[in-house]
Design a protein around this motif. Sequence first.
Motif, mmCIF file in Angstrom:
data_model
loop_
_atom_site.group_PDB
_atom_site.id
_atom_site.type_symbol
_atom_site.label_atom_id
_atom_site.label_comp_id
_atom_site.label_asym_id
_atom_site.label_seq_id
_atom_site.Cartn_x
_atom_site.Cartn_y
_atom_site.Cartn_z
ATOM 1 N N ILE A 1 1.669 1.556 9.135
ATOM 2 C CA ILE A 1 1.864 0.867 10.416
ATOM 3 C C ILE A 1 1.266 1.760 11.492
ATOM 4 O O ILE A 1 1.648 2.937 11.620
ATOM 5 C CB ILE A 1 3.359 0.627 10.702
ATOM 6 C CG1 ILE A 1 3.956 -0.232 9.602
ATOM 7 C CG2 ILE A 1 3.556 0.010 12.078
ATOM 8 C CD1 ILE A 1 5.467 -0.311 9.631
ATOM 9 N N ILE A 2 0.316 1.215 12.222
ATOM 10 C CA ILE A 2 -0.385 1.997 13.245
ATOM 11 C C ILE A 2 0.245 1.730 14.616
ATOM 12 O O ILE A 2 0.414 0.581 15.019
ATOM 13 C CB ILE A 2 -1.873 1.614 13.309
ATOM 14 C CG1 ILE A 2 -2.581 1.870 11.960
ATOM 15 C CG2 ILE A 2 -2.591 2.343 14.445
ATOM 16 C CD1 ILE A 2 -2.920 3.293 11.669
ATOM 17 N N THR B 1 2.251 11.184 11.255
ATOM 18 C CA THR B 1 3.239 10.364 10.534
ATOM 19 C C THR B 1 4.511 11.185 10.449
ATOM 20 O O THR B 1 4.567 12.306 10.980
ATOM 21 C CB THR B 1 2.734 10.039 9.118
ATOM 22 O OG1 THR B 1 2.646 11.249 8.372
ATOM 23 C CG2 THR B 1 1.364 9.361 9.139
ATOM 24 N N ALA B 2 5.499 10.660 9.775
ATOM 25 C CA ALA B 2 6.768 11.395 9.682
ATOM 26 C C ALA B 2 6.597 12.698 8.925
ATOM 27 O O ALA B 2 7.257 13.698 9.228
ATOM 28 C CB ALA B 2 7.818 10.517 8.994
ATOM 29 N N ALA B 3 5.689 12.705 7.953
ATOM 30 C CA ALA B 3 5.554 13.905 7.124
ATOM 31 C C ALA B 3 4.235 14.632 7.295
ATOM 32 O O ALA B 3 4.081 15.739 6.804
ATOM 33 C CB ALA B 3 5.718 13.523 5.645
ATOM 34 N N HIS B 4 3.266 14.011 7.984
ATOM 35 C CA HIS B 4 1.950 14.637 8.117
ATOM 36 C C HIS B 4 1.439 14.569 9.545
ATOM 37 O O HIS B 4 1.928 13.781 10.354
ATOM 38 C CB HIS B 4 0.925 13.947 7.201
ATOM 39 C CG HIS B 4 1.264 14.030 5.747
ATOM 40 N ND1 HIS B 4 2.059 13.095 5.109
ATOM 41 C CD2 HIS B 4 0.939 14.937 4.810
ATOM 42 C CE1 HIS B 4 2.200 13.425 3.843
ATOM 43 N NE2 HIS B 4 1.531 14.540 3.629
ATOM 44 N N LEU C 1 10.718 7.111 3.463
ATOM 45 C CA LEU C 1 9.858 6.022 2.981
ATOM 46 C C LEU C 1 8.449 6.540 2.665
ATOM 47 O O LEU C 1 7.837 6.142 1.684
ATOM 48 C CB LEU C 1 9.785 4.890 4.024
ATOM 49 C CG LEU C 1 11.087 4.080 4.203
ATOM 50 C CD1 LEU C 1 10.980 3.174 5.422
ATOM 51 C CD2 LEU C 1 11.377 3.251 2.946
ATOM 52 N N GLU C 2 7.981 7.440 3.519
ATOM 53 C CA GLU C 2 6.652 8.019 3.288
ATOM 54 C C GLU C 2 6.662 8.897 2.038
ATOM 55 O O GLU C 2 5.727 8.886 1.228
ATOM 56 C CB GLU C 2 6.229 8.836 4.517
ATOM 57 C CG GLU C 2 4.785 9.291 4.445
ATOM 58 C CD GLU C 2 4.358 10.017 5.710
ATOM 59 O OE1 GLU C 2 4.917 9.742 6.793
ATOM 60 O OE2 GLU C 2 3.467 10.881 5.617
ATOM 61 N N ARG C 3 7.748 9.645 1.852
ATOM 62 C CA ARG C 3 7.864 10.514 0.686
ATOM 63 C C ARG C 3 7.836 9.698 -0.613
ATOM 64 O O ARG C 3 7.260 10.117 -1.606
ATOM 65 C CB ARG C 3 9.173 11.322 0.778
ATOM 66 C CG ARG C 3 9.316 12.411 -0.267
ATOM 67 C CD ARG C 3 10.686 13.038 -0.206
ATOM 68 N NE ARG C 3 11.737 12.113 -0.631
ATOM 69 C CZ ARG C 3 12.037 11.836 -1.903
ATOM 70 N NH1 ARG C 3 11.357 12.400 -2.883
ATOM 71 N NH2 ARG C 3 12.997 10.990 -2.200
ATOM 72 N N ARG C 4 8.432 8.512 -0.529
ATOM 73 C CA ARG C 4 8.462 7.657 -1.722
ATOM 74 C C ARG C 4 7.146 6.891 -1.927
ATOM 75 O O ARG C 4 7.006 6.123 -2.873
ATOM 76 C CB ARG C 4 9.595 6.639 -1.586
ATOM 77 C CG ARG C 4 10.964 7.309 -1.602
ATOM 78 C CD ARG C 4 12.068 6.306 -1.593
ATOM 79 N NE ARG C 4 13.367 6.937 -1.466
ATOM 80 C CZ ARG C 4 14.507 6.313 -1.679
ATOM 81 N NH1 ARG C 4 14.505 5.032 -2.018
ATOM 82 N NH2 ARG C 4 15.640 6.938 -1.556
ATOM 83 N N ASN D 1 4.533 5.307 9.081
ATOM 84 C CA ASN D 1 4.370 4.859 10.461
ATOM 85 C C ASN D 1 3.494 5.882 11.177
ATOM 86 O O ASN D 1 3.941 6.995 11.487
ATOM 87 C CB ASN D 1 5.753 4.746 11.113
ATOM 88 C CG ASN D 1 5.672 4.092 12.474
ATOM 89 O OD1 ASN D 1 4.606 3.653 12.893
ATOM 90 N ND2 ASN D 1 6.799 4.021 13.163
ATOM 91 N N ALA D 2 2.233 5.551 11.399
ATOM 92 C CA ALA D 2 1.279 6.506 11.962
ATOM 93 C C ALA D 2 1.098 6.269 13.450
ATOM 94 O O ALA D 2 0.766 5.168 13.879
ATOM 95 C CB ALA D 2 -0.054 6.386 11.243
#
Lengths: 130, 177
Positions: free
Chosen positions: A93-94, A110-113, A54-57, A62-63
């Motif tokens: 989303i925190i 996050t999931a990617a960062h 979802l983050e990639r898109r 979700n942080a």
Amino acid sequence: MAGLSRRQLAVYAADQLLSSKPVPAIVRELAAVLISSRRTNQAELLASDIGWELERRGEIANATVTAAHQLSALLQKEVSAFVKKSAKVRQVIISQNIDRSVIGGVRIETAAHSWDKTLSRKLTDIREVS
Amino acid sequence: MILPATQFAAESSSSGISSLGINLKSFVFQLITFLIVLFILRRWVFPKLVATLEARRKTLEDSLNQARLTEETLQKAEAKAGEILQAARAQADTALAEAQTKAEEIIAKGETAASERGARIIAEAEERLGKEREKLHSELRGELAELVAITTEKVLRQKLNEHEDRVLIERSLKELG
């Protein structure tokens, strides 16, 4: 769907979520796949993969924000704005996590960062550099 | 032969010889005896005596010759010995000089090798010392950093309040942005 990889399942779940399919229905489908393929222990990893997809898109991130003290609403907004800008997502989303061991500063994942500006990290850097 | 001689003596005794106080008979007899003795001596004694003397002379001459030869041989041998000795001395001198040169070369080589080895040992020691120094520096730096980190952490834990933390987070977000 029994032969699908976790990555493929994550892509499928992201597609379904973005097509406004009801979340409980998607969850049931995914659970059925994991049970049938005897991969129930990968449920958390799958959730993480869905978040990453979802983050990639550029949809949602979700942080998890870790700090030594509770963040004020203003700070949470600032963090959210920062993540939106940095991860290039529309929604954030925190989830806040209080951890005294970080001493001060903030760590955002996050999931990617990941961004770590905590004092504990800086002290670790000092130890590692020397 | 004796009979005519005695007759001659008997005749003469009566003549003028006896007037000289010489007994002619006795004289003749003694002469004959002398001649006989002389004959005997010349016939049997003298040759043997002469031969013996000649043999002795020859022996002496041979001995002298031999002695002369021996002396010459001795002289030659002495000369040869002298030459050999001189040659041996010369050879010994040469060998000694060579040995001395060789010894000097060996000493020089030994000194060079010792010097090189010493230099190598010093270089290795210096290198080891440098590494040790570097290690000590590194350890010291690490310990110092650890100390600084610990102290800083303690101070920060005591001094950093919520307000300061918020300011710090805001600054961090600005830095990241």
